[in-house]
Motif scaffolding. Structure first.
Motif, mmCIF file in Angstrom:
data_model
loop_
_atom_site.group_PDB
_atom_site.id
_atom_site.type_symbol
_atom_site.label_atom_id
_atom_site.label_comp_id
_atom_site.label_asym_id
_atom_site.label_seq_id
_atom_site.Cartn_x
_atom_site.Cartn_y
_atom_site.Cartn_z
ATOM 1 N N LEU B 91 0.216 112.011 110.652
ATOM 2 C CA LEU B 91 -0.998 111.191 110.763
ATOM 3 C C LEU B 91 -2.030 111.643 109.738
ATOM 4 C CD1 LEU B 91 -1.407 110.869 114.649
ATOM 5 C CD2 LEU B 91 -0.832 109.042 113.063
ATOM 6 N N LEU B 92 -2.175 112.958 109.611
ATOM 7 C CA LEU B 92 -3.173 113.475 108.673
ATOM 8 C C LEU B 92 -2.793 113.140 107.233
ATOM 9 C CD1 LEU B 92 -4.001 116.962 110.231
ATOM 10 C CD2 LEU B 92 -5.473 114.962 110.189
ATOM 11 N N ALA B 94 -0.787 110.727 106.095
ATOM 12 C CA ALA B 94 -0.851 109.302 105.779
ATOM 13 C C ALA B 94 -2.265 108.770 105.942
ATOM 14 C CB ALA B 94 0.110 108.532 106.679
ATOM 15 N N GLY B 95 -3.082 109.541 106.632
ATOM 16 C CA GLY B 95 -4.442 109.075 106.944
ATOM 17 C C GLY B 95 -5.326 108.969 105.722
ATOM 18 N N TYR B 125 4.624 106.509 108.490
ATOM 19 C CA TYR B 125 3.652 105.417 108.356
ATOM 20 C C TYR B 125 3.391 105.140 106.882
ATOM 21 C CZ TYR B 125 2.946 107.137 113.028
ATOM 22 O OH TYR B 125 3.172 107.563 114.306
ATOM 23 N N PHE B 127 1.305 104.795 103.628
ATOM 24 C CA PHE B 127 0.031 105.373 103.210
ATOM 25 C C PHE B 127 -1.011 104.266 103.122
ATOM 26 C CE2 PHE B 127 0.182 109.856 101.920
ATOM 27 C CZ PHE B 127 1.488 110.132 102.272
ATOM 28 N N LEU B 128 -2.245 104.627 103.420
ATOM 29 C CA LEU B 128 -3.296 103.600 103.439
ATOM 30 C C LEU B 128 -3.973 103.425 102.082
ATOM 31 C CD1 LEU B 128 -4.918 104.457 106.845
ATOM 32 C CD2 LEU B 128 -3.653 102.409 106.278
ATOM 33 N N ILE B 149 -9.618 116.322 106.296
ATOM 34 C CA ILE B 149 -8.877 116.115 107.540
ATOM 35 C C ILE B 149 -9.788 116.271 108.753
ATOM 36 C CG2 ILE B 149 -6.626 116.769 106.605
ATOM 37 C CD1 ILE B 149 -7.143 119.557 107.858
ATOM 38 N N TRP B 174 -12.171 105.535 112.469
ATOM 39 C CA TRP B 174 -11.349 105.746 111.314
ATOM 40 C C TRP B 174 -12.144 106.239 110.108
ATOM 41 C CZ3 TRP B 174 -7.211 106.652 109.069
ATOM 42 C CH2 TRP B 174 -6.965 106.205 107.794
#
Lengths: 597, 659
Positions: B91-92, B94-95, B125, B127-128, B149, B174
């Motif tokens: 999560l971190l 890909a965040g 996930y 990547f954003l 992070i 977010w």
């Protein structure tokens, strides 16, 4: 004391005020003065009656005649007919069923007849800005009883015996919670009232504060006495200006009467209370975040232990209860624990206020005894589904709650039963949904809310909910894959267990319950690329039935995308490529030729 | 503290009541991965990496915040936990934009290390590629929010250790980001003291210090040496990172220590940058407007030649930097005082030191140590800042004051003639002229018994009266009037709550080893202002700018010898002979710090080339002058304010005898 032959109670809750009740009050006053009736009839602005949908509400006593949707222009007629001539105006009365077309009296309205009003006992009956009216309805009697004849330990025992559980959501036994704070050593302790009601659609706390602010203050004082605190904070969201104003008035009046301050009622007990306005963060309803916010820091939860009972506000022992919990306390003290515990189920005693909204005929606030079924709330009190559509689901407990189905309608409402079904009592939001509601869309709606409101502290809540939301967005856009459902469920379960505070831990509930009970809808979105409820715009298709269309051109004229073609008196056709799925055509079609699938 | 026995991963461990699971695990060599946790900062349990399972509970506990209980059975490495940890890392990653190959901290990054440790070779996930701000507004500190992070270490160190509370979070959900002040870019912050603590604690490449970022990652460095910062009397313990003979980065030693492992802006930037400065490598002799290189023998002969007549006429002086170590001060003292019998020896800050000493005298006579360790400010509940500007004088002391005031909720009283250095957090702010200062101190001491107290003084009085552990911070300016120093100490005595090591007073000496200088080089009077000298021997460390008072004296002297490691201007222009000496990173020795202990400085980079140690230079010079370098008659720090009487026995004195 001035005696009046009649009282006109006009609702002064936020709903009715925005509906124009202030003008109605002024008009009544003017009209009564004009007819020289102002010495005989008293106009009172009260708190919320709960049936906000029908506001502004006017109740005329001693008859108890209930008028709804009263406007300024109706006032002259009401005074003329009802007050002057004694002929109630049936035009403005509640419209009932076939056998009883007009329901004149408050108590006969089904919305009220199944309710048991304890926390809301005074809402709609008294003028919240007048302490005397509160006292006249046994206000501050509980405090008097406690201060004059009970030890703090006895008060806590009484609370434990009453079985009252925290009405903020988690349902922790109030008496037990108090006993922790009471046992905690410290020269300074705080009691805090959580009035940061953030769930979309919930407004019971606001109604209590607006309609009966003294009962919250009295409840806090009783708690403070029991736990050895001498200072209190009411953390109220700034979006409730009327509640804050009424609280301020109430505090000033109580201070003037010596009911707040030093040596209350001639005893050693002293208590002061402050109002802290919150800045509108949902997470500040979490107790540790709320305390951080009162201290002037950013409202973010911290892990417990230490629990607030040991180290709370400014590291002092503190006790937080929500508005509805505090509101119950004076009544328990006056009527006794036995009376209170006689209501409800085995483990969930007393009553609970629900904010009934959504696709139900009568929206508003209802207070019902625990153990009532959802069917009774939705169909008896709420009057059933709007436009007599088919019931589909009910979302309980706000954004952190879950969606329950038809199968659960006969479940008895209690903390245990709702948790067992995957929902939570929460603060008591009840959103009713019918066949036109898409459950994936609902899950998306609530997840959007919690995702935005995450404080950002822990990755599961901050990023996990964002990733879940993305998956839901993909599914509702028709781009979902079947493996998305596994990822979604896995992640949801991890967010539930792994998050730091209640916000993150309950955030996946809407997703998990809809996945559990409405999995077929998810599958329909992914496999068939269809939204069964016709709510997800990306997946619906509008078409005109050429056999029904009369060629009136109304749809074409109202189409903002100009995608409907057709000659006059000939069937029209929608260009699906250009269609933006706004639904205007369906709305304006006089013959119902437009269909959605 | 009662002992608690618990089992972690099948190993029986012992802990104490109040210990966290993490503390007990670490004490017993059980590894639990952590990310937001940092020793010395409040544990917040936010990253969830340290989650563990307790037998009998389905809940996951964060090891860093959960206290141990008797009989607990903890599991730290179950499949479930490993799954959770991996999920967090994914999560971190890909965040935000964590692309190691482009990051200056790759290799130093704790997030990267954890990912490798957990075998995180892919992220499930997409990547954003979200575009967070890269805040380059500050000339020294860069904040790339794309790599953040939200472990909140920077925020915690900034508020809990530096007390600046410049950093906090803004927005929710977010897009939550670290921000300065109320939504400012860091460079526009009014509260940032540019100490760089945030960068030191940052686990990723989010907050970096431009001066160090591409000079070498911690792991690339050839060596790491623990030493101390010689720039101010606090003497912060530091770790210096060396790469190819240069100090490329310095960091505070430990967030768990009293100073919280912070450094001030001076220590953080001046120390490493000094290794890049122009060095004086060989002795030089003035020739007209420039210098020529000379041999040691030639240079020292010339010095001896010029020094001899000046000694005879009594017109020779020596000006020694108090930033030197005890050992260096002892050598200088033995040379000038014991060997050459010179009376004109002084430090650059001689006047200030003499002022303090004079003010302290009545109490020193009572056998009481007239001051206490600076970190005691953190334990006090009321702080009286007297004409001080600690952010300039000793910045870490300013941090102590802010932390004590904001976190410890101590009351802060400022008394000054100029601006209030703690604007915004003072509970009482009194502005007085120098002349009124004494009367005010007496009024505060007497608690209003002496007559009517002005309204604005009442608040300060209330604070001092209500305090259980008040402390007084003396500004360096105060030393100009020893009487005021004495009155300030009288006030501290009257408050009646000394610390174990001395009166509750923290004097702002300006030079780092002022206490070491007292016995050795500080003269009895200010001869520097009197008349002209034929010969002046100056020993400088080249680390701080010389004051005009000293520079003026150098201008007036006929012949000036300057001993310095760096080509410092305008100092070198004053010189007739330049003698190179080792720089701070090439020396070892001891400093007597404001914190109350004697701290050791270590050699970070060994001296190169033609450098000679101070002891050797002075010995050779003595030989040129036909003498033998004598043993030093006094030792630095010895008998300097050693407590002979308990501080609570101190008596208030009258200030008539004090100048």
């Amino acid at each position: 004391m001035q005696i009046y032959r009649s009282h006109i109670l006009v609702c002064g809750g936020t709903g009715c005020v925005s509906g124009g009740s202030k003008d109605v009050i002024d008009e009544f006053q003017k009209e009564l003065e004009r007819r020289k009736l102002d010495k005989e009839v008293l106009v009172v602005h009260t708190g919320c009656h709960g049936m906000c949908e029908l506001g502004p509400i006017v109740v005329v006593y001693p008859e108890g005649t209930f008028y709804c949707r009263v406007q300024k222009t109706d006032v002259a007629e009401l005074v003329e007919e009802h007050i002057y001539k004694g002929r109630p105006v049936s035009r403005l009365m509640y419209a009932g069923s076939e056998e009883m077309p007009v329901v004149p009296h408050y108590k006969e309205i089904p919305f009220y007849s199944k309710q048991e009003r304890i926390a809301l006992a005074n809402c709609g009956y008294i003028n919240p800005d007048n302490i005397d009216e509160y006292i006249a309805r046994r206000g501050y009697e509980g405090l008097g009883k406690v201060l004059s004849g009970m030890t703090p330990a006895q008060v806590i025992d009484e609370m434990k015996a009453s079985g009252l559980r925290g009405r903020g959501g988690a349902g922790f036994p109030t008496g037990l919670k108090w006993s922790f704070c009471a046992a905690s050593k410290g020269d300074k302790k705080y009691v805090i009232c959580n009035a940061d009601e953030g769930d979309p659609g919930a407004f019971m706390d606001r109604s209590i504060l607006e309609g009966d602010p003294h009962c919250v203050i009295e409840g806090m004082m009783i708690g403070a006495y029991a736990m050895g605190a001498d200072e209190g904070y009411i953390y109220c969201r700034a979006e409730y200006p009327l509640a804050i104003q009424r609280l301020k008035t109430a505090i000033a009046q109580a201070e003037e009467y010596g009911l707040l301050g030093q040596n209350i009622m001639g005893t050693d007990f002293s208590f002061t209370v402050h109002i802290k306005e919150g800045a509108g963060a949902f997470v500040c309803g979490e107790e540790t975040a709320l305390m951080a916010s009162i201290e002037g820091r950013r409202g973010m939860p911290r892990p417990r232990p230490p629990f607030p009972a040991n180290s709370g506000l400014w590291e002092k022992p503190s006790n937080i209860n929500n508005v509805e919990t505090w509101a119950n306390v004076p009544r328990i003290m006056v009527n006794g624990a036995e009376w209170y515990s006689s209501m409800g189920t085995d483990k969930s005693k007393g009553t609970k206020v629900f904010a009934l909204t959504g696709k139900v005929k009568h929206t508003g606030l209802v207070e019902v005894p625990m153990g009532i079924t959802l069917r009774e709330i939705i169909f008896d009190i709420g009057g059933g589904i709007l436009d007599d559509k088919k019931f589909k689901a009910v979302q309980i407990g706000g954004p952190s709650g879950g969606c329950l189905t038809e199968d659960h309608l006969d479940a008895k409402v209690s903390y245990e039963s709702l948790t067992a079904l995957g929902a939570i009592m929460g603060s008591g939001g009840l959103v009713v949904m019918d066949e036109t509601t898409c459950m994936v869309d609902v899950a998306k709606f609530f997840l959007t809310f919690v995702q935005k409101e995450s404080c950002g502290k822990c990755p599961f809540c901050r990023i996990g909910t964002k990733r879940m939301l993305e998956i839901l967005e993909r599914i509702t856009a028709g781009e979902g894959k079947m493996e998305d459902l596994d990822t979604l469920e896995q992640l949801a379960l991890m967010v539930r267990t792994g998050s730091l505070c209640g916000l993150g831990q309950t955030a996946p509930n809407p997703v998990l319950t809809t996945l559990k009970y409405f999995r077929d809808e998810y599958v329909a979105h992914i496999k068939d690329k269809k939204c069964p409820a016709g709510a997800c715009t990306a997946l619906v298709k509008y078409s005109i039935d050429p056999a029904v269309c009369i060629g009136c051109t109304k749809c074409a004229r109202n189409c903002p995308a100009s995608c409907i073609a057709g000659e006059v008196k000939k069937p029209h056709v929608i260009d699906s490529e250009k269609c933006i799925r706004c639904g205007n055509c369906k709305e304006v079609c006089p013959v119902g030729a437009v269909s959605v699938e | 503290m009662s002992e608690i026995t618990l089992v972690i991963d099948g190993v029986e461990c012992k802990g104490s009541q109040g210990d966290t699971i993490l503390q007990v695990a670490r004490a017993n060599d059980v590894y639990i991965p952590t990310l937001c946790f940092m020793d010395g900062l409040t544990p917040i349990g936010s990253c969830r990496m340290c989650v563990v399972e307790a037998e009998g509970s389905n809940k996951l506990l964060t090891a860093c915040t959960s206290p141990v209980t008797e009989g607990m059975k903890i599991l730290t490495k179950t499949d479930r936990l490993i799954q959770y940890r991996r999920q967090i890392l994914e999560l971190l990653f890909a965040g935000r934009n964590h692309f190691c190959m482009f990051c200056s901290q790759s290799g130093d990054c704790e997030l990267q290390r954890l990912a490798i440790e957990h075998g995180m070779d892919s992220v499930r996930y997409p990547f954003l590629y979200s575009d967070f701000h890269n805040d380059a507004s500050d000339p020294n500190i860069q904040v790339d929010h794309n790599r953040c992070i939200l472990c909140l270490r920077c925020i915690r160190v900034c508020s809990e250790k530096v007390g600046a509370h410049t950093l906090d979070l803004e927005k929710r959900g977010w897009g939550t980001t670290v921000t300065a002040d109320l939504g400012q870019q860091l460079g526009k912050s009014e509260t940032c003291v540019t100490c760089g603590a945030c960068a030191q604690v940052c686990p990723t490449g989010t907050i970096t210090l431009r001066d160090f970022v591409y000079r070498g990652r911690r792991t690339d460095c050839d060596s790491q040496v623990e030493t101390l910062c010689p720039l101010c009397p606090v003497g912060c313990k530091i770790k210096a990172y060396v790469r190819t003979g240069s100090v490329v980065r310095v960091e505070g030693l430990s967030t768990a220590s009293a100073d919280g492992g912070q450094l001030c802006s001076k220590g953080r930037w001046w120390l490493p940058s000094s290794t890049e400065r122009e060095r004086l490598a060989v002795p030089m002799i003035r020739e007209g407007s420039s210098f020529r290189e000379a041999s040691w023998d030639e240079a020292l002969s010339l010095v001896a030649e010029k020094m001899t007549p000046a000694l005879e006429s009594g017109k020779a002086g020596a000006l020694i930097s108090e930033i030197s170590t005890d050992e260096e001060l002892a050598v200088m003292s033995s040379f000038f005082r014991d060997t050459m019998k010179m009376d004109k020896v002084d430090g650059f800050y001689g006047n200030q030191l003499r002022g303090f000493v004079e003010g302290f005298k009545p109490f020193a006579r009572q056998g009481v140590r007239p001051f206490t360790g600076a970190h005691h400010i953190l334990e006090s509940d009321a702080i009286l800042v007297l004409d001080a500007d600690p952010q300039e004088e000793a910045p870490v002391v300013a941090s102590y004051i802010r932390v004590s005031t904001i976190i410890g909720r101590a009351k802060l009283v400022n008394v000054s003639s100029g601006k209030n250095p703690f604007e915004g957090i003072t509970d009482a702010d009194l502005r007085v002229s120098g002349k009124e200062m004494k009367a005010l101190l007496v009024a505060l001491r007497e608690g209003g018994a002496g007559g009517a107290v002005p309204e604005n003084v009442k608040g300060a009085l209330e604070i001092l009266k209500g305090a259980k552990k008040p402390i007084v911070v003396l500004g360096s300016n105060l030393a100009k009037t020893p009487e005021l120093v004495t009155e300030a100490l009288n006030l501290a005595v009257a408050c009646g709550a000394p610390f174990d090591d001395g009166l509750a007073v923290v004097p702002m000496f300006l030079a780092s080893n002022s206490l070491g200088a007292l016995n050795t080089v500080t003269g009895g009077k200010d001869w520097l202002s009197e008349g002209d000298l034929d010969f002046l021997y100056v020993h400088s460390t080249g680390m701080v700018d010389e004051d005009t008072h000293s520079l003026n004296a150098m201008t007036r002297a006929r012949f000036v010898v300057v001993q310095t490691p760096f080509m410092v201007h305008p100092l070198v222009q004053m010189a007739d002979v330049l003698l190179p000496v080792p720089a701070w990173f090439e020396r070892s020795g001891h400093y007597c710090t404001l914190e109350g202990d004697r701290r050791k400085m270590n050699v970070v980079v060994p001296p190169q080339g033609n450098l000679k140690g101070l002891g050797v230079i002075m010995k050779e010079l003595a030989a040129k002058l036909g003498r033998t370098l004598q043993e030093a008659s006094t030792a630095p720090c010895e008998n300097v304010y050693v407590a002979k009487a308990a501080p609570d026995k101190a008596q208030i004195v009258t200030t008539k005898e004090v100048r």
